[in-house]
Design a protein around this motif. Structure first.
Motif, PDB file in Angstrom:
ATOM      1  N   PHE A 160       0.823  -1.210   0.000  1.00 58.47           N
ATOM      2  CA  PHE A 160       0.000   0.000   0.000  1.00 58.47           C
ATOM      3  C   PHE A 160       0.857   1.261   0.000  1.00 58.47           C
ATOM      4  O   PHE A 160       0.556   2.227  -0.718  1.00 58.47           O
ATOM      5  CB  PHE A 160      -0.927   0.013   1.220  1.00 58.47           C
ATOM      6  CG  PHE A 160      -2.136  -0.855   1.091  1.00 58.47           C
ATOM      7  CD1 PHE A 160      -3.158  -0.523   0.221  1.00 58.47           C
ATOM      8  CD2 PHE A 160      -2.268  -2.014   1.845  1.00 58.47           C
ATOM      9  CE1 PHE A 160      -4.280  -1.309   0.098  1.00 58.47           C
ATOM     10  CE2 PHE A 160      -3.395  -2.813   1.737  1.00 58.47           C
ATOM     11  CZ  PHE A 160      -4.403  -2.469   0.864  1.00 58.47           C
ATOM     12  N   THR A 161       1.912   1.282   0.792  1.00 56.18           N
ATOM     13  CA  THR A 161       2.720   2.501   0.858  1.00 56.18           C
ATOM     14  C   THR A 161       3.469   2.743  -0.451  1.00 56.18           C
ATOM     15  O   THR A 161       3.658   3.898  -0.860  1.00 56.18           O
ATOM     16  CB  THR A 161       3.706   2.440   2.039  1.00 56.18           C
ATOM     17  OG1 THR A 161       4.490   1.241   1.960  1.00 56.18           O
ATOM     18  CG2 THR A 161       2.957   2.459   3.362  1.00 56.18           C
ATOM     19  N   ALA A 162       3.883   1.668  -1.108  1.00 54.69           N
ATOM     20  CA  ALA A 162       4.515   1.842  -2.424  1.00 54.69           C
ATOM     21  C   ALA A 162       3.521   2.441  -3.406  1.00 54.69           C
ATOM     22  O   ALA A 162       3.858   3.345  -4.188  1.00 54.69           O
ATOM     23  CB  ALA A 162       5.041   0.498  -2.937  1.00 54.69           C
ATOM     24  N   ALA A 163       2.286   1.956  -3.389  1.00 61.97           N
ATOM     25  CA  ALA A 163       1.269   2.469  -4.305  1.00 61.97           C
ATOM     26  C   ALA A 163       0.899   3.912  -3.978  1.00 61.97           C
ATOM     27  O   ALA A 163       0.598   4.708  -4.875  1.00 61.97           O
ATOM     28  CB  ALA A 163       0.026   1.590  -4.250  1.00 61.97           C
ATOM     29  N   ALA A 164       0.910   4.263  -2.694  1.00 65.23           N
ATOM     30  CA  ALA A 164       0.537   5.623  -2.298  1.00 65.23           C
ATOM     31  C   ALA A 164       1.470   6.659  -2.893  1.00 65.23           C
ATOM     32  O   ALA A 164       1.067   7.810  -3.139  1.00 65.23           O
ATOM     33  CB  ALA A 164       0.522   5.730  -0.773  1.00 65.23           C
ATOM     34  N   ALA A 165       2.721   6.285  -3.152  1.00 61.20           N
ATOM     35  CA  ALA A 165       3.673   7.236  -3.724  1.00 61.20           C
ATOM     36  C   ALA A 165       3.326   7.607  -5.161  1.00 61.20           C
ATOM     37  O   ALA A 165       3.759   8.647  -5.664  1.00 61.20           O
ATOM     38  CB  ALA A 165       5.084   6.643  -3.668  1.00 61.20           C
TER      39      ALA A 165
END
Length: 307
Positions: A96-101
């Motif tokens: 999720f955090t990778a996608a949020a970027a």
């Protein structure tokens, strides 16, 4: 204003129930969704869309953002079992955090959900004898709080998905959950109907606590048959209770009029849960999801990114 219009891998039969099958490559789903007018996608099984840079590159190539993703956890399980589940949550939060970027202005919402139990999974719609007692609710609320802390520590905001055949399913159970937790709600129109609720009334009742929206249509006559036979939740999917928007019992115009009038500013995720069959017509899922996007054009003629 709607923050994004997404679809989900489950609309193509890609979800936890079907992990014994060969999934198509993500590109085979992302391209037609983009071309149909969606600008987001749900996660699907963790890892299917990729991780890290591979995930980011895929999303950027197709002009997509990650809307959210299903994370079911044993919220009423003994402590040791729940601790193991928390480790799994940490793993998926890296995705999720990778996608949020990729789209920081509209980050994904990790979508927490209860796993229920074998007894509950056999009883779509719920029944008094399979509902939680006070101690069960205390355990569920405390464990949801622990999971939410992990999500927020990762810089994201959680949402909670009421779901058929879990301990948060009926309108009464959703009320109880919201009274005990500060985690806001994913309103799923199809699962709410299965749980005995009315989506328009639910929107009006919980609007201030809804931060994510799953729009799906359902044929209640199919669900009624499953209940009569006590065939369980898997039969709901296999008998195609979930249908294209406008083909079931969701009053799509009234619901969308109500949502748009209130200025909802979260993700709207179109879902049409299916368990694929070899007898399905070719391209059925693609045709259905193109049609679902067209069904929403009276309210959402363009995607947020194209405005």
């Amino acid at each position: 204003m709607i923050n994004g219009i997404a679809n989900a891998p489950v609309s193509f039969g890609i979800f936890e129930l079907t992990t014994d099958q060969d999934f198509p490559e993500p590109e085979a789903i992302l391209a037609p969704l983009r071309d149909s007018g969606y600008d987001g996608i749900d996660l699907g099984p963790a890892g299917w869309l990729g991780r890290g840079e591979q995930l980011q590159d895929r999303l950027r190539e197709y002009g997509m953002a990650l809307a959210g993703g299903w994370v079911d956890m044993p919220f009423t399980a003994p402590d040791a079992e729940f601790e193991t589940a928390l480790s799994g949550l940490d793993d998926v939060l890296e995705i999720f955090t990778a996608a949020a970027a990729v789209a920081p202005e509209r980050p994904p919402l990790p979508t927490l959900a209860d796993q229920g139990s074998e007894t509950r999974r056999a009883t779509p719609g719920g029944a008094p004898e399979v509902m939680l007692d006070s101690a069960g609710w205390e355990r569920l609320a405390a464990n949801v709080g622990r999971a939410a802390e992990r999500v927020r520590a990762a810089g994201l905001e959680p949402t909670f998905h009421h779901h058929a055949c879990t301990y948060v399913e009926t309108p009464e159970e959703i009320d109880e959950f919201l009274a005990r937790s500060d985690v806001d709600l994913t309103l799923d129109t199809g699962h709410l109907i299965i749980g005995g609720g009315d989506p328009v009334a639910a929107w009006q009742r919980w609007r201030d606590r809804i931060n994510h929206l799953h729009v799906k249509d359902v044929r209640t006559e199919v669900v009624t048959g499953v209940l009569r036979e006590r065939a369980g939740m898997r039969a709901v999917w296999e008998r195609r209770a979930f249908v294209p928007l406008g083909a079931g019992d969701l009053d799509v115009p009234t619901f969308m009029d109500t949502v748009m009038a209130d200025g909802f500013d979260g993700w709207l995720v179109v879902e049409q849960d299916v368990a694929p069959s070899p007898s399905d017509p070719p391209n059925r899922a693609f045709d259905d999801q193109r049609g679902n996007r067209e069904a929403l054009r009276p309210w959402l003629p363009t995607t947020p990114l194209s405005r």
